[in-house]
Motif scaffolding. Sequence first.
Motif, PDB file in Angstrom:
ATOM      1  N   THR A 126       1.771 108.374  71.286  1.00 14.52           N
ATOM      2  CA  THR A 126       2.365 109.650  71.698  1.00 14.52           C
ATOM      3  C   THR A 126       1.432 110.812  71.396  1.00 14.52           C
ATOM      4  OG1 THR A 126       3.544 109.923  69.590  1.00 14.52           O
ATOM      5  CG2 THR A 126       4.719 108.796  71.389  1.00 14.52           C
ATOM      6  N   HIS A 127       0.687 110.725  70.303  1.00 13.37           N
ATOM      7  CA  HIS A 127      -0.355 111.695  69.987  1.00 13.37           C
ATOM      8  C   HIS A 127      -1.170 111.123  68.829  1.00 13.37           C
ATOM      9  CE1 HIS A 127       2.961 112.669  67.295  1.00 13.37           C
ATOM     10  NE2 HIS A 127       2.187 113.428  66.551  1.00 13.37           N
ATOM     11  N   MET A 128      -2.307 111.738  68.542  1.00 17.03           N
ATOM     12  CA  MET A 128      -3.273 111.121  67.646  1.00 17.03           C
ATOM     13  C   MET A 128      -3.201 111.634  66.206  1.00 17.03           C
ATOM     14  SD  MET A 128      -6.469 110.617  70.299  1.00 17.03           S
ATOM     15  CE  MET A 128      -7.678 110.309  69.009  1.00 17.03           C
ATOM     16  N   HIS A 129      -2.044 112.110  65.766  1.00 17.82           N
ATOM     17  CA  HIS A 129      -1.857 112.351  64.337  1.00 17.82           C
ATOM     18  C   HIS A 129      -1.905 111.013  63.600  1.00 17.82           C
ATOM     19  CE1 HIS A 129       0.181 116.571  64.614  1.00 17.82           C
ATOM     20  NE2 HIS A 129      -1.133 116.650  64.560  1.00 17.82           N
ATOM     21  N   MET A 130      -2.335 111.046  62.355  1.00 20.46           N
ATOM     22  CA  MET A 130      -2.637 109.804  61.642  1.00 20.46           C
ATOM     23  C   MET A 130      -1.429 108.907  61.438  1.00 20.46           C
ATOM     24  SD  MET A 130      -3.340 111.448  57.914  1.00 20.46           S
ATOM     25  CE  MET A 130      -2.041 112.323  57.033  1.00 20.46           C
ATOM     26  N   ASP A 131      -0.213 109.474  61.400  1.00 26.79           N
ATOM     27  CA  ASP A 131       0.967 108.632  61.199  1.00 26.79           C
ATOM     28  C   ASP A 131       1.408 107.941  62.488  1.00 26.79           C
ATOM     29  OD1 ASP A 131       1.553 111.308  61.949  1.00 26.79           O
ATOM     30  OD2 ASP A 131       3.659 111.051  61.442  1.00 26.79           O
ATOM     31  N   HIS A 132       0.614 108.085  63.545  1.00 27.23           N
ATOM     32  CA  HIS A 132       0.891 107.414  64.815  1.00 27.23           C
ATOM     33  C   HIS A 132      -0.223 106.454  65.226  1.00 27.23           C
ATOM     34  CE1 HIS A 132       4.300 110.192  65.812  1.00 27.23           C
ATOM     35  NE2 HIS A 132       3.642 110.916  64.920  1.00 27.23           N
ATOM     36  N   ILE A 133      -1.357 106.527  64.568  1.00 24.13           N
ATOM     37  CA  ILE A 133      -2.492 105.668  64.933  1.00 24.13           C
ATOM     38  C   ILE A 133      -3.030 104.848  63.762  1.00 24.13           C
ATOM     39  CG2 ILE A 133      -3.230 107.163  66.835  1.00 24.13           C
ATOM     40  CD1 ILE A 133      -5.386 108.324  65.005  1.00 24.13           C
ATOM     41  N   GLY A 134      -2.684 105.212  62.540  1.00 25.34           N
ATOM     42  CA  GLY A 134      -3.324 104.630  61.367  1.00 25.34           C
ATOM     43  C   GLY A 134      -3.121 103.140  61.186  1.00 25.34           C
ATOM     44  N   GLY A 135      -1.984 102.605  61.693  1.00 26.66           N
ATOM     45  CA  GLY A 135      -1.737 101.184  61.531  1.00 26.66           C
ATOM     46  C   GLY A 135      -2.785 100.319  62.183  1.00 26.66           C
ATOM     47  N   LYS A 142      -7.791  94.949  63.917  1.00 27.68           N
ATOM     48  CA  LYS A 142      -8.455  94.934  65.225  1.00 27.68           C
ATOM     49  C   LYS A 142      -8.755  93.509  65.669  1.00 27.68           C
ATOM     50  CE  LYS A 142     -12.375  97.046  67.637  1.00 27.68           C
ATOM     51  NZ  LYS A 142     -13.586  97.896  67.466  1.00 27.68           N
ATOM     52  N   GLU A 143      -9.155  92.664  64.733  1.00 23.83           N
ATOM     53  CA  GLU A 143      -9.501  91.283  65.051  1.00 23.83           C
ATOM     54  C   GLU A 143      -8.280  90.456  65.448  1.00 23.83           C
ATOM     55  OE1 GLU A 143     -12.579  93.302  63.094  1.00 23.83           O
ATOM     56  OE2 GLU A 143     -10.535  92.955  62.353  1.00 23.83           O
ATOM     57  N   ARG A 144      -7.094  90.898  65.088  1.00 25.17           N
ATOM     58  CA  ARG A 144      -5.859  90.168  65.393  1.00 25.17           C
ATOM     59  C   ARG A 144      -5.230  90.591  66.719  1.00 25.17           C
ATOM     60  NH1 ARG A 144      -2.226  91.311  60.303  1.00 25.17           N
ATOM     61  NH2 ARG A 144      -0.683  90.254  61.651  1.00 25.17           N
ATOM     62  N   LEU A 145      -5.771  91.622  67.357  1.00 24.31           N
ATOM     63  CA  LEU A 145      -5.174  92.152  68.570  1.00 24.31           C
ATOM     64  C   LEU A 145      -5.612  91.375  69.807  1.00 24.31           C
ATOM     65  CD1 LEU A 145      -5.616  95.960  67.828  1.00 24.31           C
ATOM     66  CD2 LEU A 145      -3.485  94.652  67.693  1.00 24.31           C
ATOM     67  N   ASN A 146      -4.819  91.480  70.849  1.00 27.11           N
ATOM     68  CA  ASN A 146      -5.147  90.894  72.145  1.00 27.11           C
ATOM     69  C   ASN A 146      -6.460  91.491  72.654  1.00 27.11           C
ATOM     70  OD1 ASN A 146      -5.214  90.381  74.997  1.00 27.11           O
ATOM     71  ND2 ASN A 146      -3.013  90.013  74.954  1.00 27.11           N
ATOM     72  N   PRO A 147      -7.433  90.661  73.021  1.00 28.15           N
ATOM     73  CA  PRO A 147      -8.718  91.216  73.483  1.00 28.15           C
ATOM     74  C   PRO A 147      -8.586  92.033  74.762  1.00 28.15           C
ATOM     75  CG  PRO A 147      -8.617  88.840  73.852  1.00 28.15           C
ATOM     76  CD  PRO A 147      -7.437  89.195  72.997  1.00 28.15           C
ATOM     77  N   ASN A 148      -7.501  91.842  75.512  1.00 23.93           N
ATOM     78  CA  ASN A 148      -7.280  92.607  76.744  1.00 23.93           C
ATOM     79  C   ASN A 148      -6.310  93.772  76.537  1.00 23.93           C
ATOM     80  OD1 ASN A 148      -8.906  90.826  78.363  1.00 23.93           O
ATOM     81  ND2 ASN A 148      -7.228  89.347  78.273  1.00 23.93           N
ATOM     82  N   LEU A 149      -6.091  94.130  75.284  1.00 20.43           N
ATOM     83  CA  LEU A 149      -5.183  95.228  74.958  1.00 20.43           C
ATOM     84  C   LEU A 149      -5.580  96.512  75.673  1.00 20.43           C
ATOM     85  CD1 LEU A 149      -2.849  96.197  72.973  1.00 20.43           C
ATOM     86  CD2 LEU A 149      -4.717  96.959  71.484  1.00 20.43           C
ATOM     87  N   GLN A 150      -4.560  97.247  76.155  1.00 23.04           N
ATOM     88  CA  GLN A 150      -4.784  98.579  76.708  1.00 23.04           C
ATOM     89  C   GLN A 150      -4.022  99.598  75.867  1.00 23.04           C
ATOM     90  OE1 GLN A 150      -4.213  99.024  80.913  1.00 23.04           O
ATOM     91  NE2 GLN A 150      -5.448  97.246  81.425  1.00 23.04           N
ATOM     92  N   ILE A 151      -4.708 100.664  75.492  1.00 23.30           N
ATOM     93  CA  ILE A 151      -4.113 101.737  74.701  1.00 23.30           C
ATOM     94  C   ILE A 151      -4.015 102.970  75.589  1.00 23.30           C
ATOM     95  CG2 ILE A 151      -4.331 103.179  72.650  1.00 23.30           C
ATOM     96  CD1 ILE A 151      -5.961 100.955  71.364  1.00 23.30           C
ATOM     97  N   HIS A 152      -2.794 103.464  75.776  1.00 22.05           N
ATOM     98  CA  HIS A 152      -2.534 104.560  76.714  1.00 22.05           C
ATOM     99  C   HIS A 152      -2.345 105.869  75.952  1.00 22.05           C
ATOM    100  CE1 HIS A 152      -1.816 101.436  79.784  1.00 22.05           C
ATOM    101  NE2 HIS A 152      -1.201 100.783  78.796  1.00 22.05           N
ATOM    102  N   ILE A 153      -3.194 106.848  76.270  1.00 23.89           N
ATOM    103  CA  ILE A 153      -3.156 108.165  75.630  1.00 23.89           C
ATOM    104  C   ILE A 153      -3.454 109.214  76.689  1.00 23.89           C
ATOM    105  CG2 ILE A 153      -4.039 109.619  73.750  1.00 23.89           C
ATOM    106  CD1 ILE A 153      -5.187 107.169  72.435  1.00 23.89           C
ATOM    107  N   ALA A 154      -2.786 110.359  76.611  1.00 24.99           N
ATOM    108  CA  ALA A 154      -3.071 111.446  77.545  1.00 24.99           C
ATOM    109  C   ALA A 154      -4.523 111.914  77.385  1.00 24.99           C
ATOM    110  CB  ALA A 154      -2.120 112.612  77.307  1.00 24.99           C
ATOM    111  N   ALA A 155      -5.171 112.178  78.506  1.00 25.87           N
ATOM    112  CA  ALA A 155      -6.573 112.594  78.481  1.00 25.87           C
ATOM    113  C   ALA A 155      -6.755 113.881  77.683  1.00 25.87           C
ATOM    114  CB  ALA A 155      -7.075 112.780  79.916  1.00 25.87           C
TER     115      ALA A 155
END
Length: 306
Positions: A126-135, A142-155
């Motif tokens: 929803t936005h890039m404050h640390m309590d929304h991205i830090g996990g 990162k190594e446990r995530l789907n290699p084809n993962l897409q992360i959607h963020i407003a430009a």
Amino acid sequence: MFSVENAATPNPSALDELVPSRYALTVGDIDVLVVSDGVLPLPTKMLGHNAKQVERDKWFDGMYLPRDAFDWALNAMLVRSADHTILIDAGLGMDPDLHLPRAGQLIGRLGAAGIDLTEVTDVVITHMHMDHIGGLLLDGIKERLNPNLQIHIAASEVEFWKSPDFTRTSMPDGFPDALRATAKKFWAEYSKYIRTFDDEREVAPGVRVRRTGGHTPGHSVVRIDSNGEALTFAGDAVFAVGFDQPTWHNGFEHDPEEAARVRIGLLKDLAGTGELLAATHLPFPSIGRVSADGEVFRWVPAFWDF
């Protein structure tokens, strides 16, 4: 596979907790799981730094909350639609020397719910404050995530964090530096996964993310819509005080006046449709509806169904 049935059932390896940390529901044919990332102890002034202290004290007294500081809820959401499993926000993750030991629980709680991170096809930030991205910045994630993962963020959100402006915020010491550092690290780690959008995007059938601005320039909300039912995850557009006092400025808002306009517009829309609302910092599980009398609003918590 994630579903309401298996996600709501205690896992043998679940964390030993005295209170619930996840809540499952369906929105039409779409499965939704609200997961608590814990709580953030923050000064009460952060919820209305443009209001007089006597006015803030009156509100907190009326809510049976302490006047000086209280625990802000931290909620994220997991959504299953068609062949997509979507994580909406990623929690605090690490504690960047800010002494927040009761936050950053999301990844462990997803595991306790039987959610394998490789199942996640999409992440909406929803936005890039640390309590929304830090996990996503915890060691080994990162190594446990789907290699084809897409992360959607407003430009516009990505652009803002290249040189963020904190001149209109009102945060405790240490937070601006921690926010800058976390956003910079997040971009460095995940830029190849990020898919930006301008105004809105359908992430999966019935799951649409829309930029609102206000709280941050690219702040976005997510609307889930299926078979005549709908739920909006409002991110940080709405705080608990915002129903009674929608024009109070939150200390984390980078454009407080625009944030208030966004909040009022969103609450009016939700009151008009009667659809469900959830938000990052409303008390867990944060599921409820909005009623309105002009520009005075009331949060109507949903009755738990289990």
